[in-house]
Write an enzyme that holds these catalytic residues in place. Structure first.
Site, mmCIF file in Angstrom:
data_model
loop_
_atom_site.group_PDB
_atom_site.id
_atom_site.type_symbol
_atom_site.label_atom_id
_atom_site.label_comp_id
_atom_site.label_asym_id
_atom_site.label_seq_id
_atom_site.Cartn_x
_atom_site.Cartn_y
_atom_site.Cartn_z
ATOM 1 N N GLU A 1 -27.716 -4.811 -52.099
ATOM 2 C CA GLU A 1 -29.121 -4.583 -51.748
ATOM 3 C C GLU A 1 -29.726 -5.571 -50.740
ATOM 4 O O GLU A 1 -30.519 -5.163 -49.892
ATOM 5 C CB GLU A 1 -29.976 -4.568 -53.023
ATOM 6 C CG GLU A 1 -29.665 -3.394 -53.915
ATOM 7 C CD GLU A 1 -30.256 -3.567 -55.296
ATOM 8 O OE1 GLU A 1 -29.708 -4.355 -56.088
ATOM 9 O OE2 GLU A 1 -31.284 -2.931 -55.576
ATOM 10 N N ARG B 1 -39.185 -6.128 -60.992
ATOM 11 C CA ARG B 1 -38.516 -6.770 -59.856
ATOM 12 C C ARG B 1 -39.514 -7.036 -58.721
ATOM 13 O O ARG B 1 -39.380 -8.003 -57.987
ATOM 14 C CB ARG B 1 -37.304 -5.961 -59.372
ATOM 15 C CG ARG B 1 -36.411 -6.748 -58.422
ATOM 16 C CD ARG B 1 -35.108 -6.051 -58.098
ATOM 17 N NE ARG B 1 -34.080 -6.231 -59.107
ATOM 18 C CZ ARG B 1 -33.250 -7.268 -59.181
ATOM 19 N NH1 ARG B 1 -33.314 -8.233 -58.290
ATOM 20 N NH2 ARG B 1 -32.338 -7.343 -60.140
ATOM 21 N N GLU C 1 -29.158 6.365 -60.191
ATOM 22 C CA GLU C 1 -29.041 5.373 -61.264
ATOM 23 C C GLU C 1 -29.391 6.007 -62.606
ATOM 24 O O GLU C 1 -28.693 5.810 -63.585
ATOM 25 C CB GLU C 1 -29.952 4.165 -60.974
ATOM 26 C CG GLU C 1 -29.809 3.064 -62.022
ATOM 27 C CD GLU C 1 -30.511 1.765 -61.649
ATOM 28 O OE1 GLU C 1 -30.629 1.451 -60.458
ATOM 29 O OE2 GLU C 1 -30.939 1.053 -62.580
#
Ligand code: MTE
Ligand code: LUZ
Ligand code: MOS
Length: 750
Positions: free
Chosen positions: A706, A304, A226
């Protein structure tokens, strides 16, 4: 429908970074990484390496024309170490040679002296010393201080979860060459072409428009690419800029494992309070995130974790704190789930602890506390279209949890060597980048004169099938066969300012941008068709490559329509821009509506444990999952299967070990065990919950990348339950991965 890549993959014709034919005069790079985990560089002598025939140049921080800075969220990471090193393998220099072998030989001829400093690998120790990557954050809801008084039962515990190596089949790598006017083109194995472009431009001290980044596909990313591809790409861009020649870097597996960050290990303390009828009244947790030596994506991952720390449960009083701790490990980074697995593992551990103490199945606590419509999350968002309870209940109806338990109990009574265990894992995952501005995308569509279609988006194909989904979207809007559609490589000159393909949002964001572009083109084509048929555009539709008027097929085919539009000088190119509506988040209050929607599901995991060996097999993973209205059930099921197995790997066998010196001991596949075909569940059933799907998901098809990973967490608790069946005195310890070695010790623990 099959993946559009399936033939290329099985015939070996799909192009990855290493398949790109190299240009004449290409040079090869190897990275010299720090042999020590922390210290001052006293002296480096490159003369031995320099003298080796075939060495073109050795590049260090001193050669950087721009800035020696690759930090994405926080500028705290250098491309090459200057005077200090902070983890083993931290890049210090880049050897450029005529071939790979020579470059690697030179690595061994570098002489370095480092004055070592204290090495910290434990996040709790780092926290005690005040070594934080960013300020700590706390999410609060209700009144935690007074909530405990209303609890009948209160339990506390400690939870550890380990790191995880991405182990994408294709290691990190990049290939760069100069184009004209001081520009550089980079082929990079990255999920984030724009991050690579921006970082390389910063390092070279040139404008972003001088850097073109191109990505055909990745042999897997899983979050590991990423943002961490940007360092490697910047190195080859720099080498190419300095030498004026093409330069290629392709990491060997062990180097990739040593130099790159992994999933963050977490260490947490929880306190959970329940009423006498097992309602969770209060939940308090403090987590220590092992961030490694630089921030990388840790701040976003921490966020998160905070969002997902209550999984799919409604808890009126919560206080969740995460400390992001700086240690002497490679900077840890994104990995499927992005901090949510770590947060969910803690709440599931807390529930398991309570269930164990109360001597009831955990599922009774789980089911009692599942979210209902209009419940408020600890971050202020009101849960809508909630169907986690439905997933749970459909799973119970289809598979009968009580019956599974009964069968397991009677098996366990009869069997001494083997014991079975079961656990249920409900899942709630929020879709969107938690940083609102990242939720945007663009797509560029060309219809060529012959009726064929070329699509560019910001999405990167990494095996998850996003390109196939993009082709399906265009095929559906234009009503043309998929064979007419070509997905172009992801390229920063065609689609700019892209977010990385991540957060499971690749298809939603890029798909919606693509949908807008295709609809724009369709509107123009309908006007042309109306002119051709003497009617209004409203009366026109397309069906299987035929133009229809008021639903009736006409003689005009797609190709003719496109040709006519072209001759009429109609623009056959369109750019779509999509920005997710509705979402917002206020960090000063830690409240808002960060997610477009949530993905829900529930899984029943059963395992069989060999109590002589400590080894186990996963028998069944039985899932009910809310796909919405899947655009591609075959691809989505593949994502479920891969995610589940990867989750099981994290929880049960993948063990990353750094020694006290900060050296990675598990740096190859003989010491780092990932799931193989024998560790995959013998049965993996996934039942699609019947729902219409959310309006804001592309074609109401929910994000899938995910969430299935999280079902793997169930395996940890299923194994624990089997250990308890053998050893009733065993008090569960919440420390993943639960490797066979650990299991064996616990089976016989007094
Ligand atoms: N599937 C494959 N085969 N390879 C991958 O690298 N990455 C996962 C998931 N599935 C990955 C994968 C991760 S971490 C994410 S965020 C999503 O795919 C990204 O793609 P999407 O947004 O298109 O779902
Ligand atoms: N990356 C990111 C992510 O930058 N923000 C996110 O919220 C996220 N979520 C999952 C995976 N990657
Ligand atoms: Mo996935 S961790 O968002 O790349």
């Amino acid at each position: 429908m099959n993946s559009i890549d399936s033939i290329g993959h099985v015939t070996g014709k799909s192009v990855y970074l290493d398949d790109i034919p190299v240009r004449k005069g290409t040079l090869y790079a190897a990275i010299y990484g720090s042999p020590a985990a922390h210290g001052k560089i006293i002296r480096i002598d490159y003369s031995g390496a320099q003298a080796l025939p075939g060495i073109e140049r050795i590049i260090t921080w001193k050669d950087i024309p721009g800035r020696n800075q690759i930090g994405g969220i926080i500028e705290d990471e250098s491309l090459f170490a200057e005077h200090e090193v902070h983890y083993q393998g931290q890049p210090i220099a880049l050897i450029i040679a005529k071939d790979n072998l020579t470059a690697r030989k030179a690595l061994k001829l570098i002489d370095i002296k480092i004055e070592e400093s204290e090495i910290i690998t434990d996040p709790r120790i780092a926290h005690k010393k005040g070594l934080l990557l960013i300020p700590s954050r706390t999410f609060r809801k209700g009144d935690i201080a007074n909530a405990w008084a209303g609890c009948e039962y209160i339990f506390e515990g400690k939870v550890e979860s380990g790191g995880q190596e991405h182990l994408y089949l294709e290691t990190h790598g990049a290939y760069a060459f100069p184009t004209e006017n001081g520009s550089i083109k980079i082929h990079s194995s990255t999920q984030g072409p724009t991050i690579v472009q921006k970082t390389a431009a910063r390092v070279l001290g040139i404008n972003m428009n001088r850097i073109e980044v191109d990505v055909t596909r990745l042999g897997g990313g899983f979050g590991g690419k990423e943002d961490q591809a940007s360092g490697f790409a910047s190195m080859v861009a720099l080498a190419s800029y300095l030498t004026g020649k093409p330069v290629k870097l392709s990491l060997q597996r062990t180097d990739d494992m040593i130099m790159t960050g992994k999933r963050h290990p977490y260490s947490s303390d929880f306190r959970i309070g329940l009423t006498k009828d097992f309602k969770i009244e209060a939940y308090q947790v403090t987590m220590f995130q092992n961030g490694g030596a630089a921030a990388d994506l840790s701040p976003a991952i921490m966020e998160r974790t905070l969002f997902h720390s209550t999984n799919g449960y409604y808890i009126p009083n919560t206080e969740i704190t995460v400390h992001s701790c700086k240690t002497n490990l490679p900077p840890n980074t994104a990995f499927r789930g992005f901090g949510s697995p770590q947060g969910m593992f803690v709440i599931e551990s807390a529930i398991s602890k309570a269930a164990g103490e109360l001597n009831i199945p955990a599922r009774l606590i789980q089911e009692k506390n599942l979210l209902n419509e209009n419940d408020e999350f600890q971050y202020g968002q009101i849960a809508k279209n909630v169907n986690i309870r439905e997933c749970y209940q459909v799973a119970d109806k289809l598979y009968n949890m009580e019956k599974i338990e009964r069968e397991i109990n009677s098996f366990n009574k009869k069997s001494t060597q083997f014991k079975k265990g079961m656990a249920v894992m409900p899942v709630c995952f929020g879709v969107s980048f938690t940083k609102t501005p990242m939720n945007q995308a663009r797509a560029l569509v060309h219809i060529y004169q012959d009726g064929s279609v070329g699509i560019s988006t910001g999405a990167v194909e990494m095996g998850q099938g996003v390109n196939t989904k993009m082709a399906q979207i265009a095929s559906r809007v234009f009503s043309v066969y998929i064979e007419r559609i070509k997905l172009e490589s992801t390229n920063t000159s065609k689609v700019a300012n892209t977010s990385p393909t991540a957060a499971s949002s690749g298809a939603d964001l890029n798909g919606n941008a693509l949908l807008m572009a295709c609809n724009g083109l369709l509107k123009r084509l309908k006007t042309t068709a109306g002119d051709m048929l003497g009617c209004t555009a409203d009366e026109i539709s397309l069906q299987d490559e035929v133009v229809c008027k008021n639903g009736e097929k006409t003689q005009i085919l797609w190709e003719k329509l496109v040709e006519t539009a072209f001759l009429n000088r109609i623009c056959l190119t369109e750019n779509g821009h999509y920005a997710t509506p509705v979402i917002h988040f206020d960090k000063t209050r830690e409240k808002g509506h960060p997610f477009t929607y949530h993905v829900y599901g529930a899984a029943i995991v059963t395992i069989t444990l060999d109590c002589i060996r400590g080894s186990y097999e996963v028998d069944n993973v039985l899932i009910v999952h809310d796909f919405g209205n899947s655009v591609n059930p075959a691809i989505d099921m593949g994502q479920v299967e891969g995610g589940v197995v990867q989750g099981i790997g994290w929880m049960t066998m993948e063990e990353i070990i750094f020694n006290k010196e900060g050296k990675l001991l598990t740096d190859n596949l003989s010491t780092y065990k990932i799931p193989d075909i024998y560790s995959a569940p013998k049965v993996l059933n996934c039942h699609a919950l019947e729902t219409v799907g959310p309006e804001l998901a592309i074609f109401k098809s929910k994000a899938i990348g995910e969430p299935p990973f999280l079902y793997g967490i169930g395996a940890f608790f299923a194994i624990q339950n089997a250990i308890r069946a053998f050893n009733p005195d065993y008090k569960i310890e919440f420390d993943a991965p639960l490797t066979p070695e650990k299991v064996l010790m616990r089976l016989y623990k007094e």
